[in-house]
Enzyme design. Structure first.
Site, PDB file in Angstrom:
ATOM      1  N   ASP A   1       1.419   4.783   2.243  1.00 58.12           N
ATOM      2  CA  ASP A   1       1.007   5.451   3.483  1.00 58.12           C
ATOM      3  C   ASP A   1       1.406   6.919   3.448  1.00 58.12           C
ATOM      4  O   ASP A   1       2.524   7.250   3.069  1.00 58.12           O
ATOM      5  CB  ASP A   1       1.685   4.769   4.678  1.00 58.12           C
ATOM      6  CG  ASP A   1       1.509   3.254   4.657  1.00 58.12           C
ATOM      7  OD1 ASP A   1       0.410   2.794   4.971  1.00 58.12           O
ATOM      8  OD2 ASP A   1       2.474   2.536   4.304  1.00 58.12           O
TER       9      ASP A   1
ATOM     10  N   ASP B   1       0.851  -1.185   0.000  1.00 54.65           N
ATOM     11  CA  ASP B   1       0.000   0.000   0.000  1.00 54.65           C
ATOM     12  C   ASP B   1       0.886   1.233   0.000  1.00 54.65           C
ATOM     13  O   ASP B   1       2.111   1.102  -0.008  1.00 54.65           O
ATOM     14  CB  ASP B   1      -0.926   0.006   1.233  1.00 54.65           C
ATOM     15  CG  ASP B   1      -0.166   0.184   2.538  1.00 54.65           C
ATOM     16  OD1 ASP B   1       1.089   0.252   2.517  1.00 54.65           O
ATOM     17  OD2 ASP B   1      -0.819   0.260   3.586  1.00 54.65           O
TER      18      ASP B   1
ATOM     19  N   ASP C   1      -3.325   4.695   2.522  1.00 52.58           N
ATOM     20  CA  ASP C   1      -3.694   5.097   3.886  1.00 52.58           C
ATOM     21  C   ASP C   1      -3.343   6.559   4.081  1.00 52.58           C
ATOM     22  O   ASP C   1      -2.211   6.964   3.815  1.00 52.58           O
ATOM     23  CB  ASP C   1      -2.907   4.280   4.934  1.00 52.58           C
ATOM     24  CG  ASP C   1      -3.394   2.849   5.035  1.00 52.58           C
ATOM     25  OD1 ASP C   1      -4.486   2.553   4.504  1.00 52.58           O
ATOM     26  OD2 ASP C   1      -2.686   2.026   5.643  1.00 52.58           O
TER      27      ASP C   1
END
Ligand code: DCT
Ligand code: MG
Length: 359
Positions: A190, A188, A283
Site C-alpha cells: 500500500d 499487497d 494499492d
C-alpha cells in the site's frame, strides 16, 4: 512471565477466534465477527497468562460465545467449535473463493448457491460470469496467494517512487499497510501519495498507470475517482471505504532469475520455471496534503487498530475519526493535524509507533 504452556492457551484461543470471526464474516454476521476479533486483540496484549476462567474475569469484549471457546480450550486443549468450522463445507468453499482477488462474500455466496464448491469447479463452469478483476485474480492466482516479501516491497517502492517523481518531483510517497508496521510479509503493498503543492492533480494517478502500461509493467488496474466533498463530516461507519482517489493494481515485478545453469534438464522440462517476473498487488492512494496525516494513520492499520481508535474517539472523546479528518462534536470543529503524533494528541492518547499497531 508467560511460560510456554500458558502461551499455548492464548495462541490456541487466537487461532480459534480468527476462524470463528472469519466464519461469521462469511455469514455476513458482522457483530459476531467483530466480537471475536476484539476478544483477540484483548488476549494478544494480556500482560498475564490465562490458566483458568477466573483470569479473564472483568476483561472487556468477553461475551458468552467468546467465553465458551476459551473455556473449552482450557478444559480440552482445543475448540470443538473452531474444529467444526474448519471441516464445514461452506466455510471451506468460501475460504477458497475469497482467496481470489476480486471475489468477496457476495460472489462466494452466489457460487455456493450454484452448487459450486471448489475453484476448479468455478473455472470449469461455463455459466459463471467473471468480472475483469476476478479474471485477473484467476490469471495471476498463484503469484497473488504467495506472500509479498519485504524485498519485493522495497523493489516495488523504488518503481513507484521513481514513476511519481518523474511527474511530481516534490511528491511525498510513503509505504503504508503492514509493511509500515514492520511486517516481513504481506498480501499487497500500500502506498500513499501526496504533494505539498497548492493544487491537486487528478491526472497524476492516470499518468502513472499510463506510463506503466507503456513500460509493460501493468497487469491490471482499477482507478476509483475521489468522491470527497469539502467539509464533509467524517464517516461514523467503522469499516467505511474512504473517499480518496485510488488505484487497485497488479504490477509485473521483474525478478532476477536464480541461475540454475547446472540444472538444464528441469529448466527445459518446465517452462513456467523460466518465468522471471511475479504479479504483485499494489494499492496507490492519492491524498490532499491537509489530510495526509489522517490518511497515513488509517492506511497504516492494522484494520483492528483503526477500528479500536475510531471507537475510542466516538465513545470516549465525542469525536469522529476517519481517514480524512477528526471532528470534535462538542466544539463542532475539525481538528487539523500535520502528523500522526498530533492526531494522538488530539485524542488525548500517547503516541503509538506503527510497529506497535498490530492489534
Ligand atoms: N484500509 C482503509 N481503508 C480501506 C482499505 C484499507 O483504511 N478501504 C486500511 C486498513 C488497513 C490498511 O489500510 C491496509 O490494508 P490491507 O492492505 O488490507 O492490510 P495490511 O495491514 O496491509 O495487511 P496485508 O496487506 O499484509 O494483508
Ligand atoms: Mg497491505
Amino acid at each position: 512471565m508467560h511460560t510456554d504452556s500458558h502461551f499455548f492457551v492464548i495462541l490456541q484461543c487466537l487461532d480459534a477466534f480468527e476462524i470463528m470471526a472469519e466464519n461469521y464474516e462469511f455469514k455476513e454476521n458482522e457483530i459476531f465477527s467483530l466480537e471475536f476479533l476484539r476478544a483477540g486483540s484483548v488476549l494478544k496484549f494480556l500482560p498475564f497468562p490465562v490458566t483458568r476462567m477466573k483470569d479473564i474475569q472483568g476483561l472487556p469484549c468477553m461475551g458468552d460465545r467468546v467465553r465458551d471457546v476459551i473455556e473449552e480450550i482450557l478444559e480440552e486443549g482445543e475448540s470443538s467449535r473452531a474444529k467444526e468450522v474448519l471441516n464445514d463445507e461452506r466455510y471451506k468453499s468460501f475460504k477458497q473463493f475469497t482467496s481470489v482477488f476480486g471475489v468477496g462474500v457476495k460472489t462466494s455466496e452466489k457460487w455456493y448457491r450454484m452448487g459450486l464448491r471448489t475453484l476448479e469447479e468455478v473455472k470449469a463452469d461455463k455459466t459463471v460470469k467473471l468480472s475483469k478483476m476476478q479474471k485477473a485474480g484467476f490469471l495471476y492466482y498463484e503469484d497473488l496467494v504467495s506472500c509479498v516479501s519485504k524485498a519485493e516491497a522495497d523493489a516495488v517502492s523504488m518503481i513507484v517512487k521513481n514513476t511519481v517523481y518523474t511527474f511530481l518531483p516534490d511528491a511525498l510517497v510513503t509505504i503504508t499497510g503492514g509493511f509500515r508496521r514492520g511486517k516481513k510479509i504481506g498480501h499487497d503493498i500500500d502506498f500513499l501519495i501526496t504533494s505539498p503543492g497548492p493544487r491537486e492533480d487528478d491526472e497524476l494517478l492516470h499518468k502513472i498507470v499510463d506510463l506503466w502500461k507503456k513500460q509493460g509493467l501493468l497487469l491490471y488496474c482499477d482507478i476509483v475517482e475521489s468522491t470527497f466533498t469539502k467539509e464533509q463530516l467524517p464517516s461514523r461507519q467503522v469499516d467505511a471505504m474512504d473517499n480518496f482517489q485510488k488505484c487497485f493494481a497488479i504490477l509485473k515485478l521483474c525478478q532476477p532469475r536464480v541461475d540454475n545453469s547446472s540444472d538444464n534438464t528441469s529448466k527445459n522440462l518446465d517452462m513456467a520455471k523460466d518465468k522471471d517476473w511475479k504479479a504483485i498487488r499494489v494499492d496507490l492512494v492519492i491524498t490532499p496534503f491537509e489530510q495526509y496525516a489522517y490518511a497515513l494513520l488509517g492506511w497504516t492499520g492494522s484494520r483492528q487498530f483503526g477500528r479500536d481508535l475510531r471507537r475510542y474517539a466516538t465513545h470516549e472523546r465525542k469525536m469522529i475519526l476517519d481517514n480524512h479528518a477528526l471532528y470534535d462534536r462538542t466544539k463542532k470543529t475539525f481538528l487539523k493535524a500535520a502528523s500522526e503524533e498530533e492526531i494522538f494528541a488530539h485524542l488525548g492518547l500517547d503516541y503509538v509507533e506503527p510497529w506497535e499497531r498490530n492489534a
